[in-house]
Write an enzyme that holds these catalytic residues in place. Sequence first.
Site, PDB file in Angstrom:
ATOM      1  N   ASP A  13       7.461   4.627 -10.347  1.00 14.48           N
ATOM      2  CA  ASP A  13       8.328   4.406  -9.193  1.00 14.48           C
ATOM      3  C   ASP A  13       9.810   4.383  -9.575  1.00 14.48           C
ATOM      4  OD1 ASP A  13       6.371   4.490  -7.261  1.00 14.48           O
ATOM      5  OD2 ASP A  13       5.900   2.371  -7.460  1.00 14.48           O
ATOM      6  N   ARG A  36       2.956  13.894  -8.086  1.00 15.74           N
ATOM      7  CA  ARG A  36       3.067  12.974  -9.218  1.00 15.74           C
ATOM      8  C   ARG A  36       1.733  12.867  -9.940  1.00 15.74           C
ATOM      9  NH1 ARG A  36       5.667   7.123  -8.267  1.00 15.74           N
ATOM     10  NH2 ARG A  36       3.753   6.673  -7.114  1.00 15.74           N
ATOM     11  N   ASP A  95       4.323  -4.678  -7.449  1.00 13.88           N
ATOM     12  CA  ASP A  95       3.684  -3.441  -6.999  1.00 13.88           C
ATOM     13  C   ASP A  95       4.217  -2.231  -7.748  1.00 13.88           C
ATOM     14  OD1 ASP A  95       5.909  -4.386  -5.190  1.00 13.88           O
ATOM     15  OD2 ASP A  95       5.837  -2.285  -4.595  1.00 13.88           O
ATOM     16  N   ASP A 120       8.441   6.542   8.130  1.00 17.83           N
ATOM     17  CA  ASP A 120       8.011   7.888   8.498  1.00 17.83           C
ATOM     18  C   ASP A 120       7.105   8.536   7.456  1.00 17.83           C
ATOM     19  OD1 ASP A 120       9.772   8.580   6.453  1.00 17.83           O
ATOM     20  OD2 ASP A 120      11.281   9.437   7.783  1.00 17.83           O
ATOM     21  N   ARG A 129      -1.907  -1.117  -9.850  1.00 16.49           N
ATOM     22  CA  ARG A 129      -0.752  -1.957 -10.131  1.00 16.49           C
ATOM     23  C   ARG A 129      -1.160  -3.427 -10.219  1.00 16.49           C
ATOM     24  NH1 ARG A 129       3.287   1.381  -7.166  1.00 16.49           N
ATOM     25  NH2 ARG A 129       2.176   3.240  -6.475  1.00 16.49           N
ATOM     26  N   ARG A 159       3.824   6.213   1.835  1.00 15.47           N
ATOM     27  CA  ARG A 159       4.265   7.613   1.946  1.00 15.47           C
ATOM     28  C   ARG A 159       3.663   8.463   0.834  1.00 15.47           C
ATOM     29  NH1 ARG A 159       9.984   8.423  -0.780  1.00 15.47           N
ATOM     30  NH2 ARG A 159      10.062   6.658  -2.186  1.00 15.47           N
ATOM     31  N   GLY A 202       0.812  -1.211   0.000  1.00 16.09           N
ATOM     32  CA  GLY A 202       0.000   0.000   0.000  1.00 16.09           C
ATOM     33  C   GLY A 202       0.844   1.258   0.000  1.00 16.09           C
TER      34      GLY A 202
END
Length: 479
Positions: free
Chosen positions: A256, A174, A246, A123, A181, A91, A88
Amino acid sequence: MTLTFAFDNSYATLPERFYTRLGPTPVRAPELIKVNHALARDLGLDPAALESPEGVAVLAGNAVPQGADPLAQAYAGHQFGGFSPQLGDGRALLLGEVQDKSGNRFDIQLKGSGPTPYSRRGDGRAWLGPVLREYLVSEAMHALGIPTTRALAAVTTGEPVFRETPLPGAVLTRVAASHIRVGTFQYFAARNDGEALRLLTDHVIARHYPDADGPLGLLKVVSAAQARLVAQWMGVGFIHGVMNTDNTQIAGETIDYGPCAFMDAYHPATVYSSIDRGGRYAYQNQPDILLWNLAQLATALVPIMGADGEAAVAEASEVLQGFGAQFRTEWLALFSGKIGLETAQEGDEALIVALLHAMSAGQADFTNTFRALGTTRARDHFLEPEAFDQWEADWHARLAQEGASPDSARARMESVNPAYIPRNHRIEQAIEAAVAGDYAPFERLNTVLATPFTEQPGAEGYARPPLQEEVVQATFCGT
């Protein structure tokens, strides 16, 4: 000045088990790095409004624009061959969807916008380096004519992120045809959620492939799109680095840009990812890995293909068995164009492979060798130019069969063989300067890469391969 997004959010209408709704985590002191004016206008957005304080607040995640429906998407995935049933958006947040001037639908996503339920103890932030890398490489891919996600904007956060050392934080905005995916389908297949698989299939067909007929038809069109995409990667020497399921996007875009790079000297076993110690995602392996990923998509779709399970498996297997021929057709057409051929003849593939073998043996620069074909400069790229001399004679003979010469083929070749690629050492130099507060190298590199097929006065250094001390051996994931 008011920033307005004409959101029309279709993914958010799917059931809530597809995602988690939550807002971005505000940052301390956001500052604008860059807005992509051309892309903003294509999306019906006002670049000046995006650059205003109101716009920067949105781009940093400090404000949510009207009509947005922020959510983190759920998906699973095979990472280096090992299956993770829940990954998932750890970030990133999908703000919503807009339509461009032609009516095409695009996601607007903030990447580095804070933790989500999928962060897995991370984070949820991004540091400046990966944000600038993705901005530069994704926009370069677009300029090269290769399907890709795009970079709308980048901002700094005024907060450090902690990796091995404290680093400046940043957020990338983005744009993608969607963020669905192969791993999205795997997520629901792992849960035996046939209803969700059918809803997802219908959503993808309606959004991306309206002529596809059901799950099997979807597998066919995704396979064809991915065959074209990976052939295009091979044609510019691009190595994705993390071709996990993914990171395999259903719409057929490159997505990515983590540990990715473009080859300098050609070698088919080149790997740039610091975490790919076994070479799983090496340049030469990308077609086979893509087929492996498509097999995982097929596995997820088979249960909803029909009542007869054995027949469904046979039909899906037939699609997968045809991938090799699909890819070879795309690859051969692309590389034939790279050496200036207009017609197809038996022996063309062997001629192309012979050039690649000579390039590998001679440590020839991939981009510059193809760009120089037909000029006296070509042999200068080879440590062993005699091998190239023999190939060049065979190439001249092949062109003559078409009634062509290297000179007459040059315009065609220059339209497909770029002069400039985002060379890894140049990206690293731009990142290093930006960390020190100087964005001029980033801006200059971005400008050069925007017109990669046109030789630009004063930009000769951007076509130069790295010196020995400039070589970047590996790139790293931005998490």
